[in-house]
Motif scaffolding. Structure first.
Motif, PDB file in Angstrom:
ATOM      1  N   LEU A   1     -22.714  25.649 -29.669  1.00  0.00           N
ATOM      2  CA  LEU A   1     -22.545  25.532 -28.225  1.00  0.00           C
ATOM      3  C   LEU A   1     -22.221  26.886 -27.617  1.00  0.00           C
ATOM      4  O   LEU A   1     -22.760  27.277 -26.589  1.00  0.00           O
ATOM      5  CB  LEU A   1     -21.439  24.514 -27.916  1.00  0.00           C
ATOM      6  N   LEU A   2     -21.312  27.617 -28.269  1.00  0.00           N
ATOM      7  CA  LEU A   2     -20.947  28.926 -27.733  1.00  0.00           C
ATOM      8  C   LEU A   2     -22.139  29.857 -27.786  1.00  0.00           C
ATOM      9  O   LEU A   2     -22.387  30.624 -26.841  1.00  0.00           O
ATOM     10  CB  LEU A   2     -19.772  29.534 -28.526  1.00  0.00           C
ATOM     11  N   ALA A   3     -22.916  29.803 -28.896  1.00  0.00           N
ATOM     12  CA  ALA A   3     -24.056  30.703 -29.036  1.00  0.00           C
ATOM     13  C   ALA A   3     -25.061  30.476 -27.910  1.00  0.00           C
ATOM     14  O   ALA A   3     -25.522  31.425 -27.275  1.00  0.00           O
ATOM     15  CB  ALA A   3     -24.724  30.494 -30.394  1.00  0.00           C
ATOM     16  N   SER A   4     -25.375  29.216 -27.645  1.00  0.00           N
ATOM     17  CA  SER A   4     -26.363  28.971 -26.588  1.00  0.00           C
ATOM     18  C   SER A   4     -25.797  29.349 -25.227  1.00  0.00           C
ATOM     19  O   SER A   4     -26.511  29.887 -24.378  1.00  0.00           O
ATOM     20  CB  SER A   4     -26.813  27.517 -26.601  1.00  0.00           C
ATOM     21  N   ARG A   5     -24.499  29.094 -25.004  1.00  0.00           N
ATOM     22  CA  ARG A   5     -23.904  29.468 -23.711  1.00  0.00           C
ATOM     23  C   ARG A   5     -23.929  30.978 -23.542  1.00  0.00           C
ATOM     24  O   ARG A   5     -24.253  31.499 -22.473  1.00  0.00           O
ATOM     25  CB  ARG A   5     -22.466  28.954 -23.648  1.00  0.00           C
ATOM     26  N   MET A   6     -23.600  31.694 -24.607  1.00  0.00           N
ATOM     27  CA  MET A   6     -23.575  33.168 -24.535  1.00  0.00           C
ATOM     28  C   MET A   6     -24.955  33.708 -24.264  1.00  0.00           C
ATOM     29  O   MET A   6     -25.122  34.619 -23.451  1.00  0.00           O
ATOM     30  CB  MET A   6     -23.053  33.750 -25.840  1.00  0.00           C
ATOM     31  N   LYS A   7     -25.955  33.142 -24.969  1.00  0.00           N
ATOM     32  CA  LYS A   7     -27.320  33.636 -24.770  1.00  0.00           C
ATOM     33  C   LYS A   7     -27.711  33.477 -23.305  1.00  0.00           C
ATOM     34  O   LYS A   7     -28.184  34.419 -22.668  1.00  0.00           O
ATOM     35  CB  LYS A   7     -28.278  32.847 -25.668  1.00  0.00           C
ATOM     36  N   PHE A   8     -27.464  32.276 -22.773  1.00  0.00           N
ATOM     37  CA  PHE A   8     -27.819  32.005 -21.376  1.00  0.00           C
ATOM     38  C   PHE A   8     -27.120  32.985 -20.439  1.00  0.00           C
ATOM     39  O   PHE A   8     -27.737  33.590 -19.565  1.00  0.00           O
ATOM     40  CB  PHE A   8     -27.416  30.563 -21.056  1.00  0.00           C
TER      41      PHE A   8
END
Lengths: 171, 77
Positions: free
Chosen positions: B14-21
């Motif tokens: 979840l954090l990875a996708s949020r950070m990417k966005f």
């Protein structure tokens, strides 16, 4: 110094807390206060709270808990929902649901801004004296003419808006 | 259970996708702001200065100011 002397007289027990006073009647075990026990909480980042929501089960609910120990496919949908509601207060959907609070906040802000405006009007009318004479029409136009004569801000500013050949503001 | 199952929500990274966005978004927004400023403010200003000084005659300007009477040490005679 004196406090430690009194401490020695009373013994190792603490001097006076309401918890300890109540312990005198029992075997020396203090009844745990509610706030010291693990609590239930509805939070997005705590998916499994420390205790179930319903603490004291009725006889019917106790029977359901016994049935839960057997195979879960034997439970009906209503029973599963009942078990869920015993364990949790709100679902994630209910917990995350937005409110209409922002409307109240915005309304309050605008209302008090309006009220402040009324205060300012009252102040201008009843409290403040006249504005300086340098704001009069004649003074401001003489001031502007002097600024143009001095070529103030000729690149992008006021003198750039004036047409010096035709002696008028640029269209 | 509801009649139709809800789609399974994202469970991991979840954090990875949020950070990417948000990293991509922050980069685009900041680059966009810089570009807008450059072409909305900086370039027009540079052009305005170029246009002003291309055919600028300081002596003519001096004479005009002197005639208007705003120069204390060069009175309009």
């Amino acid at each position: 110094m004196l406090a430690s002397r009194v401490f020695n007289l009373v013994g190792r027990r603490s001097i006076s807390t309401s918890l300890c006073l109540r312990a005198h009647g029992h075997a020396g075990v203090v009844k745990a206060e509610d706030y010291t026990l693990p609590a239930y909480v509805d939070r997005r980042d705590v998916p499994l709270p420390e205790v179930a929501f319903v603490r004291d089960l009725s006889a019917q609910q106790k029977a359901l808990k016994e049935k839960e120990k057997a195979s879960w496919s034997a439970l009906s949908v209503e029973e599963k929902v009942e078990l869920y509601r015993m364990k949790f207060n709100e679902t994630y959907a209910e917990m995350n649901k937005g409110t209409n609070e922002w409307k109240t906040v915005l309304g309050g802000v605008l209302f008090f801004l309006g009220f402040t405006g009324l205060i300012l009007i009252w102040q201008k009318h009843f409290m403040y004296g006249p504005i300086p004479h340098t704001f009069s029409e004649e003074w401001v136009s003489a001031q502007t003419k002097r600024m143009l004569d001095m070529r103030v801000n000729p690149v992008e500013g006021i003198s750039a808006q004036w047409d010096f050949e035709k002696n008028e503001w640029k269209k | 259970m509801s009649a139709a199952l809800l789609p399974k929500p994202q469970m991991r990274r979840l954090l990875a996708s949020r950070m990417k966005f948000h990293l991509l978004g922050a980069f685009l927004v900041s680059m966009g702001c810089a570009t807008l400023y450059k072409f909305g403010v900086a370039e027009p200003r540079k052009r305005a200065y170029e246009d002003f000084y291309r055919n600028y005659d300081p002596v003519k300007d001096f004479e005009a100011m002197k005639a208007a009477g705003v120069l204390e040490s060069a009175p309009a005679k």
